[in-house]
Design a protein around this motif. Structure first.
Motif, PDB file in Angstrom:
ATOM      1  N   SER A   3       0.820  -1.213   0.000  1.00 18.52           N
ATOM      2  CA  SER A   3       0.000   0.000   0.000  1.00 18.52           C
ATOM      3  C   SER A   3       0.854   1.263   0.000  1.00 18.52           C
ATOM      4  O   SER A   3       0.516   2.244  -0.671  1.00 18.52           O
ATOM      5  CB  SER A   3      -0.932  -0.002   1.217  1.00 18.52           C
ATOM      6  N   GLN A  21      -6.950   7.229   2.471  1.00 17.38           N
ATOM      7  CA  GLN A  21      -5.624   6.917   1.947  1.00 17.38           C
ATOM      8  C   GLN A  21      -4.529   7.317   2.938  1.00 17.38           C
ATOM      9  O   GLN A  21      -3.564   6.569   3.143  1.00 17.38           O
ATOM     10  CB  GLN A  21      -5.423   7.621   0.605  1.00 17.38           C
ATOM     11  N   GLU A  24      -4.303   4.748   5.627  1.00 23.48           N
ATOM     12  CA  GLU A  24      -3.512   3.587   5.208  1.00 23.48           C
ATOM     13  C   GLU A  24      -2.016   3.894   5.256  1.00 23.48           C
ATOM     14  O   GLU A  24      -1.213   3.049   5.672  1.00 23.48           O
ATOM     15  CB  GLU A  24      -3.911   3.156   3.789  1.00 23.48           C
TER      16      GLU A  24
END
Length: 352
Positions: A3, A21, A24
């Motif tokens: 990721s 995002q 993450e």
């Protein structure tokens, strides 16, 4: 591709990251399963793109969510934090820390968030520990300190355990002279979320970006500032108000319609000086300077810088209506021994 590599590619293409995002990315950055190289690549790509205010605000939310809760809700709504990003390499005295002592001695609730020295010889934590306040207090002790002395110090490593796995990449980037979002994030993630904040930044272009980031993050009220330094070959700006040039001040939150201008020492009723007058040193030297200021024998330029920073803080929390009155109040607190008495009471309390 993991990721973090995916988001490195996105930022390389100048794409803005949304909250999910960033969440993450945060999980990857604090993981011990992601390599230092992968973390460095992401942080470098993000810095090269330029972190947007909304991205910085998302990081603030993520890291505050990971922090230890100091349980200071009874105080946060009328408390202030005063800190700077560091990184200006000016080697000045611990002005924001001393300013926090002045405010607390006047009855203002101060919840200061900080660390040991990183870019200077003496950090806020170093000086606070030297006056007798232990850095690793239990929440009950921190609350007691707030009740008795209007002051709490939240030692960043004790409240942000997630940074343990970020420290190695920060050190690696520092050896290369590289900067990342972590050069500016620390002052914005006080886990107690005090209502008011005075935040100094090392670079003038950062003032508006940090102001906008705090606005996006929902910070209630305060000022972001940068002090330009005149007539010096190497030091061009610092992360606090000084009487050494024009100071850039941007308000945010409920103060956003107030001061937004350049202010000099004259606007505070004070005289200008050279940056050398603000010089600090190692811990022993800064304790010596602090005692001189308390006894009325410190450098006039340094005292004026302290008075300017106190004045803006008093204005931010609505204790005074103008900068001149704030200077007078701070000067009285130092001159009549209130700050010195406060420091002695704090020291005596923790010696028990």
């Amino acid at each position: 591709m993991n990721s973090l590599e995916k988001f490195t590619a996105l930022t390389t293409r100048q794409q803005q990251l949304d909250y999910n995002q960033i969440k993450e990315c945060t999980d990857a950055l604090i993981s011990d399963r992601v390599t230092l190289h992968e973390k460095e690549n992401f942080l470098t790509a993000l810095s090269t793109k330029g972190e947007s205010p909304s991205e910085i605000a998302h990081f603030i939310k993520c890291f505050k969510g990971l922090a230890r809760n100091p349980q200071l809700d009874n105080f946060s709504s009328n408390a202030i934090d005063l800190c700077g990003t560091g990184g200006d390499r000016a080697g000045s005295f611990n002005i924001s820390t001393f300013t926090s002592f002045v405010l607390a001695s006047s009855g203002v609730n101060v919840i200061k968030h900080g660390n040991r020295s990183i870019s200077s010889k003496c950090g806020s934590a170093d000086l606070i520990e030297a006056i007798g306040i232990p850095l690793n207090l239990e929440n009950s002790q921190i609350n007691e300190c707030m009740e008795k002395f209007n002051f709490a110090f939240l030692f960043a490593p004790a409240f942000h355990p997630a940074f343990k796995n970020i420290a190695p990449v920060r050190r690696e980037m520092a050896t290369k002279g590289s900067i990342s979002i972590f050069n500016i994030l620390g002052p914005m993630i006080n886990p107690a979320s005090p209502c008011y904040q005075i935040l100094g930044v090392y670079s003038e272009p950062l003032v508006k970006k940090i102001r906008d980031s705090l606005h996006h993050a929902g910070q209630s009220s305060g000022y972001v500032l940068h002090g330009n330094i005149e007539n010096h070959d190497h030091i061009k700006g610092v992360d606090e108000l000084t009487p050494c040039g024009q100071n850039i001040i941007f308000p945010f939150g409920s103060d956003s319609q107030s001061l937004q201008k350049n202010l000099s020492a004259k606007d505070f009723g004070l005289t200008q000086c050279s940056i050398e007058k603000l010089k600090g040193g190692n811990l022993d030297k800064n304790i010596e300077i602090m005692n001189l200021v308390l006894d009325g024998d410190g450098p006039e330029g340094l005292k004026n810088s302290i008075l300017m920073n106190c004045s803006l803080a008093f204005l931010a929390i609505k204790r005074t209506d103008n900068l001149i009155d704030g200077v007078k109040l701070a000067d009285e607190l130092i001159s009549d021994g209130s700050v010195k008495d406060w420091l002695n009471r704090v020291k005596k309390h923790f010696l028990k």
